[in-house]
Design a protein around this motif. Structure first.
Motif, PDB file in Angstrom:
ATOM      1  N   HIS A 105       0.845  -1.186   0.000  1.00  0.00           N
ATOM      2  CA  HIS A 105       0.000   0.000   0.000  1.00  0.00           C
ATOM      3  C   HIS A 105       0.884   1.240   0.000  1.00  0.00           C
ATOM      4  O   HIS A 105       2.117   1.138   0.093  1.00  0.00           O
ATOM      5  CB  HIS A 105      -0.951  -0.009   1.204  1.00  0.00           C
ATOM      6  N   THR A 106       0.264   2.393  -0.102  1.00  0.00           N
ATOM      7  CA  THR A 106       1.011   3.643  -0.249  1.00  0.00           C
ATOM      8  C   THR A 106       1.354   4.277   1.094  1.00  0.00           C
ATOM      9  O   THR A 106       1.702   5.456   1.155  1.00  0.00           O
ATOM     10  CB  THR A 106       0.192   4.647  -1.082  1.00  0.00           C
ATOM     11  N   LEU A 107       1.274   3.499   2.168  1.00  0.00           N
ATOM     12  CA  LEU A 107       1.500   4.008   3.517  1.00  0.00           C
ATOM     13  C   LEU A 107       2.732   3.364   4.136  1.00  0.00           C
ATOM     14  O   LEU A 107       3.073   2.225   3.837  1.00  0.00           O
ATOM     15  CB  LEU A 107       0.281   3.705   4.394  1.00  0.00           C
ATOM     16  N   GLN A 108       3.388   4.099   5.003  1.00  0.00           N
ATOM     17  CA  GLN A 108       4.426   3.498   5.833  1.00  0.00           C
ATOM     18  C   GLN A 108       3.742   2.637   6.896  1.00  0.00           C
ATOM     19  O   GLN A 108       2.627   2.937   7.317  1.00  0.00           O
ATOM     20  CB  GLN A 108       5.252   4.589   6.508  1.00  0.00           C
ATOM     21  N   GLN A 109       4.398   1.573   7.311  1.00  0.00           N
ATOM     22  CA  GLN A 109       3.798   0.683   8.309  1.00  0.00           C
ATOM     23  C   GLN A 109       4.781   0.396   9.432  1.00  0.00           C
ATOM     24  O   GLN A 109       5.933   0.058   9.191  1.00  0.00           O
ATOM     25  CB  GLN A 109       3.367  -0.634   7.663  1.00  0.00           C
ATOM     26  N   GLU A 118       6.700   2.647   2.424  1.00  0.00           N
ATOM     27  CA  GLU A 118       5.509   2.588   1.585  1.00  0.00           C
ATOM     28  C   GLU A 118       5.792   1.849   0.272  1.00  0.00           C
ATOM     29  O   GLU A 118       6.908   1.858  -0.237  1.00  0.00           O
ATOM     30  CB  GLU A 118       4.979   4.000   1.286  1.00  0.00           C
ATOM     31  N   SER A 119       4.764   1.192  -0.252  1.00  0.00           N
ATOM     32  CA  SER A 119       4.791   0.494  -1.549  1.00  0.00           C
ATOM     33  C   SER A 119       5.748  -0.692  -1.586  1.00  0.00           C
ATOM     34  O   SER A 119       6.162  -1.124  -2.663  1.00  0.00           O
ATOM     35  CB  SER A 119       5.128   1.475  -2.687  1.00  0.00           C
ATOM     36  N   GLU A 156       0.741   8.196   6.706  1.00  0.00           N
ATOM     37  CA  GLU A 156       0.933   8.897   5.438  1.00  0.00           C
ATOM     38  C   GLU A 156       2.365   9.438   5.391  1.00  0.00           C
ATOM     39  O   GLU A 156       2.803  10.126   6.320  1.00  0.00           O
ATOM     40  CB  GLU A 156      -0.061  10.048   5.305  1.00  0.00           C
ATOM     41  N   PRO A 157       3.109   9.164   4.323  1.00  0.00           N
ATOM     42  CA  PRO A 157       4.527   9.555   4.272  1.00  0.00           C
ATOM     43  C   PRO A 157       4.793  11.047   4.403  1.00  0.00           C
ATOM     44  O   PRO A 157       5.857  11.437   4.888  1.00  0.00           O
ATOM     45  CB  PRO A 157       4.982   9.028   2.904  1.00  0.00           C
TER      46      PRO A 157
END
Length: 239
Positions: free
Chosen positions: A25-29, A59-60, A76-77
């Motif tokens: 996904h487009t988020l940091q985890q 992310e990604s 969100e980055p």
């Protein structure tokens, strides 16, 4: 419902028996285990496996997570916390965290981030004023006042901001680091989770967030996070 913390730019979920398929996904985890955890991260060097450790994933980056219990924090980055995470990653796809102790099941967000040497800050990032206006409008959903799907089309947003559609899409990606469509999907999923927290049914939550039905919401959630929303909630209810 599991313990869920939602702040602008951040979603934190305390979960039990989490077992996802590979996803990205487009988020940091950030993964903060309370018990055992196994994580596979796909990097340029192949699949890297990590056991029983707290970790940040860029992310990604594709990953698969199996965790007995713990916290998953999505960021969100370009948020204030996201910028700190980016500095910590320094271009790496994954970063192991040496936390002083396991998080508590009922921890507050500043405490969870503090374990990772991150500071919780409200959004003060200097976006273009028009993008800031849009984000403030979207944040109404966090208070339970969801924006209806008719207002989410790029052409309508552009018109509200007195921009052409192409200029809006360029400006948004320039400010947020990702395109409008995947960002909007993330915010729609947040909207659905917020609705479920407010005791709406899955069907009602799906409609409020602009999905055709609860099955559509569930499929989309699984594609993004490797597990259906129903399975995530049922696993936590059974504990």
């Amino acid at each position: 419902m599991p313990t869920v913390i939602i702040e602008p730019g951040i979603l934190a979920v305390q979960t039990h028996v989490l077992d996802t398929t590979s996803h990205q996904h487009t988020l940091q985890q950030i993964t903060l285990p309370i018990g055992s955890v196994h994580l596979n991260v796909t990097t340029a060097q192949g699949i890297q496996s990590y056991n029983n450790t707290a970790i940040i994933i860029k992310e990604s980056v594709p990953h698969q997570l199996t965790m007995h219990a713990g916290w998953v924090i999505l960021i969100e980055p370009t948020s204030q916390v996201g910028l700190q995470v980016s500095a910590m990653l320094a271009g790496q796809e994954a970063y192991l965290l040496n936390i002083p102790h396991a998080p508590d099941e009922f921890s507050h967000l500043p405490t969870l981030l503090g374990l990772c040497n991150l500071r919780f800050q409200q959004q003060t990032h200097q976006y273009d004023p028009r993008i800031s206006q849009l984000l403030k409008h979207l944040d109404q959903c966090l208070a339970g006042t969801c924006i209806k799907p008719a207002h989410w089309l790029a052409k309508d947003i552009a018109q509200q901001l007195n921009l052409s559609q192409s200029r809006f899409l360029h400006l948004f990606k320039e400010n947020m680091g990702l395109a409008w469509r995947p960002y909007l999907l993330w915010r729609r999923l947040i909207c659905a989770i917020t609705a479920l927290q407010a005791d709406h049914t899955a069907t009602q939550a799906a409609y409020m967030a602009g999905f055709s039905d609860s099955a559509h919401l569930s499929r989309t959630f699984k594609k993004q996070f490797g597990i259906t929303l129903q399975k995530l909630l049922s696993q936590n209810k059974s504990q």
